[in-house]
Design a protein around this motif. Structure first.
Motif, mmCIF file in Angstrom:
data_model
loop_
_atom_site.group_PDB
_atom_site.id
_atom_site.type_symbol
_atom_site.label_atom_id
_atom_site.label_comp_id
_atom_site.label_asym_id
_atom_site.label_seq_id
_atom_site.Cartn_x
_atom_site.Cartn_y
_atom_site.Cartn_z
ATOM 1 N N MET A 1 1.687 -9.062 2.558
ATOM 2 C CA MET A 1 0.975 -8.308 3.968
ATOM 3 C C MET A 1 2.287 -7.267 4.141
ATOM 4 S SD MET A 1 -1.394 -8.301 5.835
ATOM 5 C CE MET A 1 -1.707 -7.895 7.585
ATOM 6 N N LEU A 2 3.456 -7.660 4.198
ATOM 7 C CA LEU A 2 4.342 -6.837 4.760
ATOM 8 C C LEU A 2 4.779 -5.562 3.782
ATOM 9 C CD1 LEU A 2 6.731 -6.166 6.849
ATOM 10 C CD2 LEU A 2 8.268 -7.483 5.304
ATOM 11 N N ALA A 3 4.587 -5.885 2.377
ATOM 12 C CA ALA A 3 4.708 -4.773 1.492
ATOM 13 C C ALA A 3 3.880 -3.947 1.373
ATOM 14 C CB ALA A 3 4.926 -5.452 -0.028
ATOM 15 N N GLU A 4 2.353 -4.121 1.895
ATOM 16 C CA GLU A 4 1.335 -3.261 1.785
ATOM 17 C C GLU A 4 1.676 -2.597 3.165
ATOM 18 O OE1 GLU A 4 1.056 -6.665 1.505
ATOM 19 O OE2 GLU A 4 0.048 -6.894 -0.442
ATOM 20 N N THR A 5 1.819 -2.948 4.189
ATOM 21 C CA THR A 5 2.210 -2.199 5.489
ATOM 22 C C THR A 5 3.360 -1.385 5.204
ATOM 23 O OG1 THR A 5 1.833 -4.245 6.618
ATOM 24 C CG2 THR A 5 2.815 -2.546 7.645
ATOM 25 N N VAL A 6 4.353 -1.618 4.402
ATOM 26 C CA VAL A 6 5.376 -0.769 4.094
ATOM 27 C C VAL A 6 4.920 0.547 3.275
ATOM 28 C CG1 VAL A 6 7.801 -0.645 2.971
ATOM 29 C CG2 VAL A 6 7.296 -2.269 4.546
ATOM 30 N N CYS A 7 4.395 0.245 2.260
ATOM 31 C CA CYS A 7 3.616 1.212 1.578
ATOM 32 C C CYS A 7 2.746 2.159 2.312
ATOM 33 C CB CYS A 7 3.015 0.416 0.401
ATOM 34 S SG CYS A 7 4.134 -0.218 -0.930
ATOM 35 N N SER A 8 1.947 1.594 2.982
ATOM 36 C CA SER A 8 0.976 2.567 3.839
ATOM 37 C C SER A 8 1.888 3.371 4.737
ATOM 38 C CB SER A 8 0.075 1.586 4.534
ATOM 39 O OG SER A 8 -0.662 0.915 3.691
ATOM 40 N N ALA A 9 3.012 2.809 5.301
ATOM 41 C CA ALA A 9 3.645 3.756 6.343
ATOM 42 C C ALA A 9 4.467 4.931 5.415
ATOM 43 C CB ALA A 9 4.953 2.909 6.872
ATOM 44 N N LEU A 10 5.015 4.464 4.026
ATOM 45 C CA LEU A 10 5.602 5.151 3.320
ATOM 46 C C LEU A 10 4.639 6.488 3.121
ATOM 47 C CD1 LEU A 10 7.759 3.228 0.978
ATOM 48 C CD2 LEU A 10 8.691 4.813 2.619
ATOM 49 N N ALA A 11 3.547 6.268 2.633
ATOM 50 C CA ALA A 11 2.380 7.274 2.516
ATOM 51 C C ALA A 11 2.150 8.138 3.418
ATOM 52 C CB ALA A 11 1.148 6.448 1.768
ATOM 53 N N ALA A 12 1.908 7.300 4.605
ATOM 54 C CA ALA A 12 1.552 8.295 5.727
ATOM 55 C C ALA A 12 2.901 9.063 6.136
ATOM 56 C CB ALA A 12 1.354 7.469 7.071
ATOM 57 N N ALA A 13 4.135 8.628 5.955
ATOM 58 C CA ALA A 13 5.250 9.358 6.206
ATOM 59 C C ALA A 13 5.351 10.692 5.203
ATOM 60 C CB ALA A 13 6.469 8.708 6.066
ATOM 61 N N GLY A 14 5.065 10.508 4.011
ATOM 62 C CA GLY A 14 5.210 11.481 2.894
ATOM 63 C C GLY A 14 4.153 12.523 3.183
ATOM 64 N N LEU A 15 2.878 12.177 3.476
ATOM 65 C CA LEU A 15 1.932 12.810 3.881
ATOM 66 C C LEU A 15 2.185 14.100 5.095
ATOM 67 C CD1 LEU A 15 -1.131 10.942 3.183
ATOM 68 C CD2 LEU A 15 -0.386 12.706 1.698
ATOM 69 N N GLY A 16 2.866 13.312 6.116
ATOM 70 C CA GLY A 16 3.270 14.092 7.197
ATOM 71 C C GLY A 16 4.595 15.217 6.759
ATOM 72 N N ILE A 17 5.350 14.740 5.869
ATOM 73 C CA ILE A 17 6.238 15.660 5.535
ATOM 74 C C ILE A 17 5.666 16.923 4.508
ATOM 75 C CG2 ILE A 17 8.490 15.983 3.868
ATOM 76 C CD1 ILE A 17 9.007 13.223 4.938
ATOM 77 N N ALA A 18 4.696 16.586 3.926
ATOM 78 C CA ALA A 18 4.018 17.204 2.878
ATOM 79 C C ALA A 18 3.370 18.566 3.766
ATOM 80 C CB ALA A 18 2.914 16.679 2.063
ATOM 81 N N ALA A 19 2.729 17.812 4.930
ATOM 82 C CA ALA A 19 2.035 18.957 5.903
ATOM 83 C C ALA A 19 2.900 19.874 6.575
ATOM 84 C CB ALA A 19 1.214 18.067 6.797
ATOM 85 N N VAL A 20 4.022 19.277 6.918
ATOM 86 C CA VAL A 20 4.827 20.302 7.506
ATOM 87 C C VAL A 20 5.786 21.295 6.505
ATOM 88 C CG1 VAL A 20 7.499 20.004 8.392
ATOM 89 C CG2 VAL A 20 6.097 18.750 9.355
ATOM 90 N N THR A 21 5.699 20.725 5.007
ATOM 91 C CA THR A 21 6.286 21.638 4.011
ATOM 92 C C THR A 21 4.892 22.853 3.922
ATOM 93 O OG1 THR A 21 7.619 19.781 3.202
ATOM 94 C CG2 THR A 21 7.323 21.799 1.765
#
Length: 142
Positions: A1-21
């Motif tokens: 459960m914790l691993a899934e949450t961490v992976c989802s947060a990483l994906a969301a953060a990466g997509l945010g950085i991609a949007a800024v880029t």
């Protein structure tokens, strides 16, 4: 459960950085960042994260990894010993001279003072004159 949450947060953060880029008009880089950001989400959705978490907590899996490492170590050691032995055999052959490569019985027998005769139907090779080469070497002090 914790691993899934961490992976989802990483994906969301990466997509945010991609949007800024992308906002900075660096579309190629933004596309690469988005591609890397979607990998953790894909791993969660396919169940790979759950499978990996199950592997990490099982002692039998670690014993298996240990055995794989041991087998790799043994293979590497045997290759090293084999190479060292092949190197010794090659050095021994070089040290013993040309007899180890081709026995003297295989060499053609040529009498003393006699010159090899050309094959029938072939003209004799002209005598080689190295006087011009000697003059060039003398000129350069060699």
């Amino acid at each position: 459960m914790l691993a899934e949450t961490v992976c989802s947060a990483l994906a969301a953060a990466g997509l945010g950085i991609a949007a800024v880029t992308a906002f900075r008009r660096r579309y190629l880089t933004a596309t690469r960042i988005a591609a890397y950001a979607l990998v953790p989400a894909g791993l969660v959705l396919t169940g790979v994260v759950e499978w990996a978490a199950g592997i990490v907590l099982q002692p039998a899996v670690w014993v298996g990894f240990g055995l794989l490492g041991l087998s790799w170590l043994l293979l590497a050691a045997t290759r090293a010993v084999e190479r060292r032995g092949a190197g010794r055999a090659r050095k021994a052959a070089e040290a013993s001279g040309p007899q180890a490569v081709a026995p003297s019985a295989a060499a053609p027998q040529v009498g003393r003072g006699s010159r090899p005769q050309p094959a029938p139907g072939r003209a004799a090779a002209p005598e080689e004159d190295f006087s011009d080469i000697e003059a060039i070497l003398k000129k350069h002090g060699i």
